[in-house]
Design a protein around this motif. Structure first.
Motif, mmCIF file in Angstrom:
data_model
loop_
_atom_site.group_PDB
_atom_site.id
_atom_site.type_symbol
_atom_site.label_atom_id
_atom_site.label_comp_id
_atom_site.label_asym_id
_atom_site.label_seq_id
_atom_site.Cartn_x
_atom_site.Cartn_y
_atom_site.Cartn_z
ATOM 1 N N PHE A 235 0.638 -1.172 -0.149
ATOM 2 C CA PHE A 235 -0.152 0.085 0.040
ATOM 3 C C PHE A 235 0.835 1.069 0.297
ATOM 4 O O PHE A 235 0.011 2.272 0.208
ATOM 5 N N ASP A 236 1.910 1.239 0.510
ATOM 6 C CA ASP A 236 2.552 2.248 0.325
ATOM 7 C C ASP A 236 3.844 2.666 -0.918
ATOM 8 O O ASP A 236 4.649 2.865 -0.971
ATOM 9 N N SER A 237 3.826 1.536 -2.592
ATOM 10 C CA SER A 237 3.431 1.167 -3.441
ATOM 11 C C SER A 237 5.451 0.820 -3.194
ATOM 12 O O SER A 237 6.156 0.897 -4.189
ATOM 13 N N ASP A 238 5.874 0.035 -2.287
ATOM 14 C CA ASP A 238 7.309 -0.255 -2.712
ATOM 15 C C ASP A 238 6.844 -1.540 -2.395
ATOM 16 O O ASP A 238 7.452 -2.892 -1.606
ATOM 17 N N PHE A 239 7.245 -2.427 -3.439
ATOM 18 C CA PHE A 239 7.162 -3.871 -4.367
ATOM 19 C C PHE A 239 8.365 -4.324 -3.820
ATOM 20 O O PHE A 239 7.942 -5.954 -4.016
ATOM 21 N N ASP A 240 9.367 -3.944 -3.719
ATOM 22 C CA ASP A 240 10.466 -4.301 -3.692
ATOM 23 C C ASP A 240 10.509 -5.128 -3.049
ATOM 24 O O ASP A 240 10.667 -6.183 -2.128
ATOM 25 N N THR A 241 10.182 -4.545 -1.444
ATOM 26 C CA THR A 241 10.139 -4.931 0.195
ATOM 27 C C THR A 241 8.725 -5.728 0.262
ATOM 28 O O THR A 241 9.090 -6.641 1.243
ATOM 29 N N ALA A 242 7.872 -5.081 -0.654
ATOM 30 C CA ALA A 242 6.870 -6.153 -0.407
ATOM 31 C C ALA A 242 6.900 -7.619 -0.306
ATOM 32 O O ALA A 242 6.749 -8.387 -0.344
ATOM 33 N N ILE A 243 7.546 -7.919 -1.420
ATOM 34 C CA ILE A 243 8.493 -9.365 -2.042
ATOM 35 C C ILE A 243 9.015 -9.778 -1.115
ATOM 36 O O ILE A 243 8.603 -10.884 -0.752
ATOM 37 N N GLN A 244 9.623 -9.070 -0.266
ATOM 38 C CA GLN A 244 11.128 -9.993 0.181
ATOM 39 C C GLN A 244 10.115 -10.350 1.597
ATOM 40 O O GLN A 244 11.056 -10.809 2.081
ATOM 41 N N ALA A 245 9.317 -9.421 2.029
ATOM 42 C CA ALA A 245 8.299 -9.376 3.069
ATOM 43 C C ALA A 245 7.686 -10.807 2.856
ATOM 44 O O ALA A 245 7.307 -11.309 4.232
ATOM 45 N N LEU A 246 7.691 -11.232 1.524
ATOM 46 C CA LEU A 246 6.909 -12.274 1.582
ATOM 47 C C LEU A 246 7.628 -13.782 2.198
ATOM 48 O O LEU A 246 6.524 -14.580 2.735
ATOM 49 N N SER A 247 8.987 -13.428 2.892
ATOM 50 C CA SER A 247 9.613 -14.644 3.118
ATOM 51 C C SER A 247 9.014 -15.427 4.273
ATOM 52 O O SER A 247 9.516 -15.738 5.097
ATOM 53 N N GLN A 248 8.315 -14.098 5.343
ATOM 54 C CA GLN A 248 7.786 -14.095 6.638
ATOM 55 C C GLN A 248 6.562 -14.559 6.421
ATOM 56 O O GLN A 248 6.612 -15.084 7.714
ATOM 57 N N ALA A 249 6.466 -15.583 5.434
ATOM 58 C CA ALA A 249 5.139 -16.039 5.478
ATOM 59 C C ALA A 249 4.509 -17.389 6.233
ATOM 60 O O ALA A 249 5.921 -18.088 5.875
ATOM 61 N N LYS A 250 3.734 -17.482 6.467
ATOM 62 C CA LYS A 250 3.787 -18.969 7.208
ATOM 63 C C LYS A 250 2.060 -19.785 7.400
ATOM 64 O O LYS A 250 1.660 -18.756 7.240
ATOM 65 N N GLY A 251 2.116 -21.196 7.345
ATOM 66 C CA GLY A 251 0.752 -21.971 7.320
ATOM 67 C C GLY A 251 -0.468 -21.532 5.471
ATOM 68 O O GLY A 251 0.553 -21.380 4.755
#
Length: 606
Positions: A235-251
Motif C-alpha cells: 500500500f506504500d507502493s514499495d513493491f520490492d520490499t513487499a516481495i522480500q517480506a513474503l519470506s515471512q509467510a507461514k501456514g
C-alpha cells in the motif's frame, strides 16, 4: 534530542521604529550565522526626519548580530556611508571595520522550510477572526520530525488586535540543521522566531498521521497475519520490499504468498509473467473470495480480458463486510469504479452494523470525490452528526471544489486544531492555490513532508517547482507522484496527470534548453526557457506551430511564428514572446531548442 513541555528556548525579536522620524522604512535580510552562533542581519533604513521644521531624507545600511537564545541585539555596525540627514541609530552604530572579525566566520544560511538534512520541517500559519469589532489573531509555529514521526508545537499565541494583519513567513536554517529561524513580516512589523533541533522546548506534541486509508481498511479486516509487512509495503507502493517480506509467510499465508508475489510483480510492470503464473498460484492458495480477488487484481493490472470475469466471481462470494471492504481497498489503485462498488457492497453487508465502518466510509468518500460524484460524497458525510477528522478533511475538499467561501477558513482551522494530520495541510494548500500561491506552495511542501505518499501534493509540488524554475525538484516530485498514483481504470484525472508527469520528467532532467511554461492568448504565446546545463547556450529557437492529430499521433501542419534567444547563461531563465501569424488557429503548440531532439522534448500544447 530533549523535549521540554514548558517555555520556549526560541526567541521573538521585534525591531522598533525610531520615534523622532517622520517616516522610517526598514528592509531586513537574514544572511547567515557567525561561528559563535549569532544571527547576521543586513538592514536598509530610509525615510524622512524633521530638522528645524523641515523634512530631510536619510538612507543608511547596518549589519546587526543577534543572539538567538536571549533575543538581544549584540552588535550593530555601520555599512557603507550615511546618505542625507544623520540618524542617531547610524551614529550609535560601531564602525564597519569592527564587523570584519565576526563576518569572517559567517556561514551560509539555507532558505527553506525543510532542514538541509531533510529530517525536519518548520511550518507557520495564522488565523484571524472578528470578535466584537476587534481581530482575534492566532499564530502557530510547528516543527515536524520525520525520524520520530512527531509534530512539535513550538509557538501558539493569540492576540486581540484592531485589525487582522496579513503576515508572510519564511524559515532559514543553519547548514548543519541544528538551528532555524522563522521570519515574520507584515506591513508594519518585522520579526524573527528561532529555535534549536538539538534541544527542543515544545508546548505540545502529536504523532504525524499520514493518509493511507486503503491500508487502514485492509489492516482493520485482514491484519494479524505473517503477511502484514508485505501488505504495508504494497500500500506504500514499495513493491520490492513487499516481495522480500513474503519470506515471512507461514501456514496458510505461505500458500497465499504465491498469489501476492505475482500481484506485486504485476504492479512493478512484469504483467506478462504474472498472468502466466497466477492461476497456478491460485490453485495452491486457500481459494477464498479474497484469494480469487487477488488473482483478479493481477489480470486487471495487466488489462487482461479475464480480469472482469474473475472479479465478478470474487465479488459475488464476498458477502461479508470484512472481505468486500478489503477487496475495495485492494482495488483502490487498480480500478476506481470497482473499488467504490466493493466498498458500497461491504458497507451494505448484513454484518456491517456490528463493525467499525469509519475507515471504509472515509475511503469510499475519497473514491467518490475522485470519481467526480460529489453529491454522493456529501450524502455519505451527511450521515454523521459529528464527522471524524478524516471526513472533516474531505468535507473541506468538497467545499473547495464547490467554491464555497468558508473553505479556506475551515481548512486553516483544521491545520491549527490538528497539526499532525497530514491531509489537513493538503486541504489547506488547495484552498490557497488561487489566491496565495506562495502560501499554498509552503502547505503542499508540509503535506508531502508529513506524508510522502500524498500523490496529489507531490503533483502540485512538481508544477510549483516548474514555475519557480527548479527543474530537479520538479522531476523528483513528478517521480514521487507516478510512484504513489499508479495507472487506475475509470480515473481520467489521474490519466491526464500521469501523462503530464511522464512528459515533464525527461524534460526537467535534460541538460540544455528546457521550456518551463507557456501560455497562448489571442495573437501571442509567451513563456520561459531555462538553461539547465553548465555551459552557455546560443541560438535557442522558440517556435509556435499549428498541429493536427492522426491516429493519436501529433502531426505538424505549419509554422505560426518564432523568436530566438541569442544567449542563455548557465541556470538562466529567459522570457519569450512569439507573435502568431494566424490567431484563428485552434491547435497551437510551442517548442524550444537548438536542434530537432531538443525541440521534440520541449513540445508543449498550452
Amino acid at each position: 534530542m530533549r523535549i521540554f513541555p514548558a517555555t520556549l528556548a526560541a526567541f521573538f525579536l521585534l525591531l522598533p521604529v525610531t520615534s523622532w522620524a517622520q517616516s522610517d522604512n526598514r528592509d531586513v535580510s537574514i544572511t547567515g550565522w557567525t561561528q559563535d552562533g549569532l544571527l547576521v542581519l543586513e538592514t536598509e533604513r530610509q525615510g524622512e526626519v524633521l530638522i528645524d521644521d523641515a523634512a530631510q531624507t536619510f538612507y543608511f545600511e547596518t549589519t546587526e548580530l543577534v543572539d538567538p537564545k536571549s533575543s538581544k541585539t549584540v552588535h550593530v555596525f555601520q555599512k557603507g556611508e550615511m546618505v542625507g540627514a544623520e540618524h542617531p541609530d547610524w551614529k550609535a552604530a560601531k564602525p564597519e571595520s569592527q564587523a570584519a572579525q565576526f563576518l569572517a566566520t559567517k556561514s551560509p544560511i539555507n532558505k527553506s522550510w525543510v532542514s538541509p538534512n531533510g529530517e525536519f520541517f518548520v511550518s507557520a500559519f495564522d488565523q484571524g477572526r472578528r470578535v466584537k469589532g476587534r481581530c482575534e489573531f492566532r499564530e502557530r509555529v510547528v516543527l515536524m520530525d520525520r525520524t520520530k514521526q512527531l509534530v512539535l508545537i513550538l509557538r501558539d499565541k493569540t492576540n486581540m488586535l484592531r485589525s487582522c494583519p496579513q503576515v508572510a513567513y519564511q524559515t532559514y536554517w543553519k547548514p548543519d540543521s541544528s538551528e532555524f529561524v522563522v521570519e515574520r513580516q507584515s506591513k508594519t512589523e518585522w520579526s524573527v522566531f528561532g529555535g534549536s533541533t538539538s534541544v527542543i522546548e515544545a508546548i505540545a506534541e502529536a504523532p504525524l498521521q499520514p493518509w493511507s486509508q486503503a491500508n487502514v481498511v485492509w489492516s482493520q479486516t485482514q491484519s494479524g497475519t505473517s503477511l502484514d509487512a508485505a501488505w504495508t509495503a504494497y500500500f506504500d507502493s514499495d513493491f520490492d520490499t513487499a516481495i522480500q517480506a513474503l519470506s515471512q509467510a507461514k501456514g496458510d499465508d505461505e500458500k497465499r504468498s504465491g498469489l501476492l508475489r505475482y500481484l506485486f510483480l504485476a504492479k512493478k510492470g512484469a504483467t506478462k509473467d504474472a498472468v502466466k503464473q497466477v492461476r497456478k498460484a491460485y490453485k495452491s492458495s486457500p481459494k477464498t473470495a479474497l484469494d480469487e480477488g487477488i488473482m483478479a487484481a493481477v489480470f486487471m493490472v495487466a488489462n487482461h480480458k479475464r480480469g472482469p470475469k474473475y472479479i465478478k466471481s470474487a465479488a459475488k462470494r464476498a458477502t461479508d463486510f470484512a472481505t468486500a471492504t478489503a477487496l475495495g481497498a485492494l482495488f483502490v489503485d487498480i480500478d476506481l469504479s470497482l473499488s467504490n462498488q466493493l466498498l458500497i457492497a461491504g458497507l451494505s453487508a448484513e454484518d456491517a452494523k456490528d463493525q467499525d465502518t469509519t475507515a471504509a466510509y472515509v475511503l469510499l468518500v475519497q473514491g467518490l470525490i475522485d470519481a467526480g460524484e460529489f453529491d454522493a460524497a456529501e450524502d455519505v458525510i451527511g450521515r454523521y452528526k459529528e464527522p471524524p477528522p478524516e471526513l472533516e478533511v474531505l468535507s473541506v475538499r468538497l467545499k473547495h471544489i464547490r467554491k464555497k467561501s468558508d473553505a479556506v477558513k475551515e481548512a486553516r482551522d483544521l491545520v491549527i486544531s490538528d497539526s499532525g494530520r497530514c491531509a489537513a495541510y493538503a486541504a489547506y494548500a488547495n484552498t490557497l492555490a488561487a489566491s496565495n500561491p506562495g502560501a499554498a506552495f509552503q502547505q503542499f511542501q508540509a503535506a508531502a513532508f508529513c506524508d510522502p505518499g500524498d500523490a496529489e501534493s507531490q503533483f502540485y509540488l512538481g508544477d510549483f517547482a516548474i514555475r519557480r524554475g527548479e527543474a530537479v525538484a520538479a522531476a523528483d516530485a513528478f517521480e514521487a507522484y507516478l510512484k504513489h498514483a499508479p495507472e487506475r481504470a475509470q480515473d481520467e484525472v489521474r490519466r491526464v496527470r500521469r501523462s503530464h508527469a511522464e512528459t515533464m520528467i525527461p524534460r526537467m532532467k535534460h541538460e540544455g534548453a528546457v521550456l518551463l511554461n507557456v501560455t497562448c492568448r489571442g495573437t501571442t504565446c509567451q513563456g520561459t526557457v531555462k538553461n539547465t546545463s553548465d555551459a552557455k547556450l546560443e541560438k535557442v529557437e522558440v517556435k509556435a506551430l499549428e498541429y493536427t492529430e492522426r491516429r493519436k499521433k501529433t502531426v505538424k501542419k505549419r509554422d505560426l511564428g518564432s523568436t530566438e534567444l541569442p544567449e542563455l547563461e548557465p541556470d538562466q531563465v529567459a522570457s519569450f514572446v512569439v507573435t502568431l501569424k494566424d490567431a484563428k488557429s485552434k491547435k497551437v503548440a510551442v517548442t524550444a531548442g537548438r536542434n530537432k531532439d531538443e525541440q521534440a522534448l520541449n513540445f508543449t500544447r498550452p
